[in-house]
Write a protein that holds these residues in place. Structure first.
Motif, PDB file in Angstrom:
ATOM      1  N   ILE A  10      38.096  39.050  27.450  1.00 11.78           N
ATOM      2  CA  ILE A  10      36.951  38.561  28.241  1.00 11.78           C
ATOM      3  C   ILE A  10      35.932  39.669  28.523  1.00 11.78           C
ATOM      4  N   THR A  11      36.370  40.929  28.479  1.00  7.47           N
ATOM      5  CA  THR A  11      35.439  42.030  28.767  1.00  7.47           C
ATOM      6  C   THR A  11      34.619  42.433  27.541  1.00  7.47           C
ATOM      7  N   GLY A  12      34.878  41.811  26.389  1.00  7.60           N
ATOM      8  CA  GLY A  12      34.143  42.158  25.169  1.00  7.60           C
ATOM      9  C   GLY A  12      32.848  41.374  25.042  1.00  7.60           C
ATOM     10  N   LYS A  33      42.122  41.217  31.414  1.00  2.86           N
ATOM     11  CA  LYS A  33      41.495  42.520  31.222  1.00  2.86           C
ATOM     12  C   LYS A  33      42.552  43.606  31.252  1.00  2.86           C
ATOM     13  N   ARG A  34      42.249  44.682  30.500  1.00  2.27           N
ATOM     14  CA  ARG A  34      43.195  45.796  30.460  1.00  2.27           C
ATOM     15  C   ARG A  34      42.975  46.711  31.645  1.00  2.27           C
ATOM     16  N   ARG A  35      44.040  47.356  32.079  1.00  2.00           N
ATOM     17  CA  ARG A  35      43.873  48.381  33.091  1.00  2.00           C
ATOM     18  C   ARG A  35      43.239  49.595  32.396  1.00  2.00           C
ATOM     19  N   GLN A  89      41.595  44.989  18.738  1.00  2.00           N
ATOM     20  CA  GLN A  89      41.012  46.268  18.342  1.00  2.00           C
ATOM     21  C   GLN A  89      40.087  45.834  17.218  1.00  2.00           C
ATOM     22  N   SER A  90      38.801  45.747  17.494  1.00  2.00           N
ATOM     23  CA  SER A  90      37.904  45.010  16.598  1.00  2.00           C
ATOM     24  C   SER A  90      37.074  45.911  15.684  1.00  2.00           C
ATOM     25  N   HIS A  91      37.306  47.219  15.746  1.00  2.00           N
ATOM     26  CA  HIS A  91      36.490  48.117  14.912  1.00  2.00           C
ATOM     27  C   HIS A  91      37.200  48.424  13.592  1.00  2.00           C
ATOM     28  N   PRO A 156      43.069  47.847   7.472  1.00  2.00           N
ATOM     29  CA  PRO A 156      44.188  47.465   8.342  1.00  2.00           C
ATOM     30  C   PRO A 156      43.774  46.378   9.333  1.00  2.00           C
ATOM     31  N   TYR A 157      42.518  46.435   9.798  1.00  2.00           N
ATOM     32  CA  TYR A 157      42.015  45.389  10.703  1.00  2.00           C
ATOM     33  C   TYR A 157      42.082  44.022  10.023  1.00  2.00           C
ATOM     34  N   ALA A 158      41.546  43.959   8.811  1.00  2.00           N
ATOM     35  CA  ALA A 158      41.475  42.665   8.119  1.00  2.00           C
ATOM     36  C   ALA A 158      42.865  42.155   7.756  1.00  2.00           C
TER      37      ALA A 158
HETATM   38  P1  NAP Z   1      34.828  43.457  21.324  1.00  2.00           P
HETATM   39  O1  NAP Z   1      33.496  43.496  21.987  1.00  2.00           O
HETATM   40  O2  NAP Z   1      35.363  44.680  20.674  1.00  2.00           O
HETATM   41  O3  NAP Z   1      35.870  42.951  22.430  1.00  2.00           O
HETATM   42  C1  NAP Z   1      37.269  43.028  22.215  1.00  2.00           C
HETATM   43  C2  NAP Z   1      37.973  42.634  23.479  1.00  2.00           C
HETATM   44  O4  NAP Z   1      39.394  42.759  23.271  1.00  2.00           O
HETATM   45  C3  NAP Z   1      37.645  43.526  24.697  1.00  2.00           C
HETATM   46  O5  NAP Z   1      37.646  42.729  25.858  1.00  2.00           O
HETATM   47  C4  NAP Z   1      38.826  44.478  24.722  1.00  2.00           C
HETATM   48  O6  NAP Z   1      39.067  45.030  25.988  1.00  2.00           O
HETATM   49  C5  NAP Z   1      39.942  43.521  24.340  1.00  2.00           C
HETATM   50  N1  NAP Z   1      41.156  44.205  23.886  1.00  2.00           N
HETATM   51  C6  NAP Z   1      41.265  45.151  22.935  1.00  2.00           C
HETATM   52  N2  NAP Z   1      42.540  45.543  22.816  1.00  2.00           N
HETATM   53  C7  NAP Z   1      43.264  44.840  23.736  1.00  2.00           C
HETATM   54  C8  NAP Z   1      44.610  44.803  24.116  1.00  2.00           C
HETATM   55  N3  NAP Z   1      45.524  45.606  23.553  1.00  2.00           N
HETATM   56  N4  NAP Z   1      44.984  43.943  25.090  1.00  2.00           N
HETATM   57  C9  NAP Z   1      44.074  43.155  25.709  1.00  2.00           C
HETATM   58  N5  NAP Z   1      42.755  43.140  25.397  1.00  2.00           N
HETATM   59  C10 NAP Z   1      42.364  43.983  24.422  1.00  2.00           C
HETATM   60  O7  NAP Z   1      34.867  42.300  20.226  1.00  2.00           O
HETATM   61  P2  NAP Z   1      33.889  41.037  20.036  1.00  2.00           P
HETATM   62  O8  NAP Z   1      32.769  41.445  19.146  1.00  2.00           O
HETATM   63  O9  NAP Z   1      33.621  40.406  21.330  1.00  2.00           O
HETATM   64  O10 NAP Z   1      34.818  40.086  19.144  1.00  2.00           O
HETATM   65  C11 NAP Z   1      35.724  39.174  19.751  1.00  2.00           C
HETATM   66  C12 NAP Z   1      36.809  38.802  18.751  1.00  2.00           C
HETATM   67  O11 NAP Z   1      36.217  38.223  17.594  1.00  2.00           O
HETATM   68  C13 NAP Z   1      37.639  39.962  18.241  1.00  2.00           C
HETATM   69  O12 NAP Z   1      38.949  39.473  18.032  1.00  2.00           O
HETATM   70  C14 NAP Z   1      37.017  40.322  16.909  1.00  2.00           C
HETATM   71  O13 NAP Z   1      37.960  40.931  16.062  1.00  2.00           O
HETATM   72  C15 NAP Z   1      36.597  38.950  16.428  1.00  2.00           C
HETATM   73  N6  NAP Z   1      35.439  38.882  15.545  1.00  2.00           N
HETATM   74  C16 NAP Z   1      34.273  39.490  15.913  1.00  2.00           C
HETATM   75  C17 NAP Z   1      33.163  39.370  15.102  1.00  2.00           C
HETATM   76  C18 NAP Z   1      31.858  40.015  15.474  1.00  2.00           C
HETATM   77  O14 NAP Z   1      31.000  40.153  14.583  1.00  2.00           O
HETATM   78  N7  NAP Z   1      31.635  40.356  16.734  1.00  2.00           N
HETATM   79  C19 NAP Z   1      33.243  38.621  13.908  1.00  2.00           C
HETATM   80  C20 NAP Z   1      34.449  38.004  13.590  1.00  2.00           C
HETATM   81  C21 NAP Z   1      35.543  38.118  14.417  1.00  2.00           C
HETATM   82  P3  NAP Z   1      38.308  46.368  26.503  1.00  2.00           P
HETATM   83  O15 NAP Z   1      36.955  45.884  26.986  1.00  2.00           O
HETATM   84  O16 NAP Z   1      39.194  46.855  27.563  1.00  2.00           O
HETATM   85  O17 NAP Z   1      38.196  47.291  25.319  1.00  2.00           O
END
Ligand code: NAP
Ligand code: GDD
Length: 383
Positions: A10-12, A33-35, A89-91, A156-158
Motif C-alpha cells: 500500500i505504501t508503493g 506496511k513494513r516496519r 521487490q519491484s526493481h 530474477p524479478y521476472a
Molecule cells: P513499488 O512502488 O516499488 O511498491 C512496492 C510496494 O511493495 C511498496 O509498498 C513496498 O514497501 C512493498 N514491499 C516491498 N517488499 C515488501 C515486503 N517484503 N513485504 C511487504 N511489502 C513489501 O511498486 P509499484 O510500481 O507500485 O508496483 C506495484 C506492483 O505491481 C509490484 O508488485 C510490481 O512488481 C508490479 N508491477 C508494477 C509495474 C509498474 O510499471 N509500476 C508494472 C507491472 C507490475 P516499501 O514502501 O516499504 O518499500
C-alpha cells in the motif's frame, strides 16, 4: 454493506493510487506496511486517519511478505472481500543483486497469500488480484504481446513473478478461487519510485533546468517501453475483480518509445531541444536550443538566462553500471481483451504522462532548491 479490501504494497506507487480510488468507492481499505527506521507512508499520508477514530476507512497493519503467520493473521482478522497483492521487490536491476530475497517476496509471497485464503476457508469469499507484469514477456516471442504470448523472463524479478503468475492460475483451477493476474505494462506517475527510469529522468531534467544539477548518467537508451499512467492502471485492477468470472488481462497503451525519446520528450515539455550524438557508452545528449516562452512558462523566467548559457553542454551521459546482465529490449502490449471485456480505456497518453511528471518534479525541485539556499529563491519558488 461496504466492501473490505486488503492491499499489500500500500505504501508503493500503485498502492497509494488504488487505496484512494477504493476509499472513494466506499471501501474500507486495509494495508500492509513494513516496519522501517524512517517513515515510509509519504504516498498515503493524505489518506491517514487517527487510529482513535471510529469508522476509519484506512487501516494499516505491520507486516511483511516473507512472514506467513503475519499474513495469515491479518487476513483472518480482516476477512477481506478483495485482496490486491501489490507488494514486491519491484526493481528489475536490483533483483540481480538480491535474487533470493526477490524470489521470496515476489514469488513465495504470492503463494503465502493464496494459501492463507485457502486455509482460512475464504476461497469463495475473497477475490485476489495478483500484480503480474509485462517483464514476463522478456525476450519477446511475439509483437505486440498479449495474454497468449509465451513468457521468456529475463531477470530474477521476472522469474519470481512467473512463479507468482502460475501459482495464481493454479489456485484458481485447483480450488475454484477468484484469483486473477493483471499483466500490467510499465506505468508511471509523479509518485513513481525515484530509481525507475521515467522518474529518474523527470527529476534530473527538472534539477538541470533549475541549475541545481549538472548532468545525469543513464543506462541503455535504446530499450523500448509501453508506458501508461498509474492512475489509469489501478482502475483496471479494480475492474478485473468485478467481473463475473476470474481471468487474466494485459493492460497496456499499445505505444512503445525508446528511453532516448522519452528523455527528449521530457525536455521538449519544458521548451528544451536535446540532440543525441555518439553510440553505446559514448552516446551523449546535448542541449541544442531553448524556447524562451515555453521554458519561462513551465520552469520560470528567472531561470532562463542561466539555462541559455548551457546550450551546447552535454547533460545526458551513459554509465554502463546501469546496464543489466540481460535486458528486455522491447515491450509493447495489446490490451484489446481488456478494452472489450473490462471496458478499460486509458485517459493519459505519453505526452500527458510526461507533462504531469515534469510539472510535479519542477515544483518539488524548486522547493528543494529553496530549502537548500536558505530562501533566497523564494520568489522563484512561488512564481
Ligand atoms: P513499488 O512502488 O516499488 O511498491 C512496492 C510496494 O511493495 C511498496 O509498498 C513496498 O514497501 C512493498 N514491499 C516491498 N517488499 C515488501 C515486503 N517484503 N513485504 C511487504 N511489502 C513489501 O511498486 P509499484 O510500481 O507500485 O508496483 C506495484 C506492483 O505491481 C509490484 O508488485 C510490481 O512488481 C508490479 N508491477 C508494477 C509495474 C509498474 O510499471 N509500476 C508494472 C507491472 C507490475 P516499501 O514502501 O516499504 O518499500
Ligand atoms: N532504472 C533505470 N535507470 N533504467 C534505465 C536507466 C537508468 O538509469 N537507463 C536506461 N534504463 C532502461 C532499463 O535498462 C530498462 O530497459 C528501461 O530503462 C526501464 O527500466 P525501469 O524504469 O527500471 O523499469 P523496468 O521496465 O525494468 O521495470 C518496471 O516495469 C515492469 C513492467 O514491465 C518495474 O516497474 C517492474 O516492477 C515492472 O514489472
Amino acid at each position: 454493506m461496504s466492501k473490505t479490501a486488503l492491499i499489500t504494497g500500500i505504501t508503493g506507487q500503485d498502492g497509494a493510487y488504488l487505496s484512494e480510488f477504493l476509499i472513494k468507492k466506499g471501501y474500507t481499505v486495509h494495508g500492509i506496511k513494513r516496519r522501517a527506521s524512517l517513515f515510509n507512508t509519504d504516498r498515503i499520508d493524505h489518506l491517514y486517519q487517527d487510529p482513535h477514530l471510529d469508522n476509519r476507512n484506512l487501516i494499516l497493519h505491520y507486516g511483511d511478505m516473507t512472514d506467513s503467520m503475519n499474513l495469515t493473521r491479518i487476513i483472518s482478522e480482516i476477512q477481506p472481500d478483495e485482496i490486491y497483492n501489490l507488494a514486491a521487490q519491484s526493481h528489475v536491476k536490483v533483483s540481480f543483486d538480491t535474487p533470493e530475497y526477490t524470489a521470496n517476496v515476489d514469488g513465495l509471497g504470492t503463494l503465502r497469500i493464496l494459501e492463507a485464503v485457502r486455509l482460512l476457508g475464504l476461497t469463495q469469499k475473497t477475490r485476489i488480484y495478483q500484480a503480474s507484469t509485462s517483464e514476463l514477456y522478456g525476450l519477446v516471442q511475439e509483437v505486440p504481446q498479449r495474454e497468449t504470448t509465451p513468457f521468456y523472463p529475463r531477470s530474477p524479478y521476472a522469474v519470481a513473478k512467473m512463479y507468482a503468475y502460475w501459482i495464481t492460475v493454479n489456485y484458481r483451477e485447483a480450488y475454484n478461487m477468484f484469483a486473477c493476474n493483471g499483466i500490467l505494462f510499465n506505468h508511471e506517475s509523479p509518485l513513481r519510485g525515484e530509481t525507475f527510469v521515467t522518474r529518474k529522468v523527470t527529476r534530473a531534467l527538472s534539477r538541470i533546468a533549475l541549475g541545481i544539477q549538472k548532468e545525469v548518467y543513464m543506462g541503455n537508451l535504446s530499450s523500448r517501453r509501453d508506458w501508461g499512467h498509474a492512475k489509469d492502471y489501478i482502475k483496471a485492477m479494480y475492474l478485473i475483480l468485478q467481473q463475473d468470472a476470474p481471468d487474466d488481462y494485459v493492460i497496456a497503451t499499445g505505444v512503445t518509445t525508446t528511453i532516448r525519446d522519452f528523455i527528449a520528450k521530457a525536455f521538449a515539455e519544458i521548451g528544451v531541444k536535446l540532440d543525441f550524438t555518439g553510440k553505446g557508452a559514448d552516446e551523449t545528449g546535448v542541449i541544442a536550443a531553448v524556447d524562451a516562452a515555453i521554458f519561462s512558462e513551465k520552469v520560470g523566467e528567472s531561470y532562463l538566462a542561466a539555462f541559455k548559457q548551457r546550450i551546447g553542454e552535454k547533460v545526458v551521459k551513459v554509465d554502463p553500471q546501469y546496464f543489466r546482465p540481460t535486458e528486455v529490449e522491447l515491450l509493447i502490449g495489446d490490451a484489446s481483451k481488456s478494452r472489450s471485456r473490462l471496458g478499460w480505456e486509458p485517459k493519459y497518453d505519453l505526452d500527458a504522462l510526461i507533462a504531469d511528471m515534469m510539472a510535479s518534479d519542477i515544483k518539488t525541485m524548486k522547493k528543494e532548491a529553496y530549502l537548500k539556499d536558505g530562501g533566497y529563491r523564494i520568489l522563484n519558488y512561488f512564481e
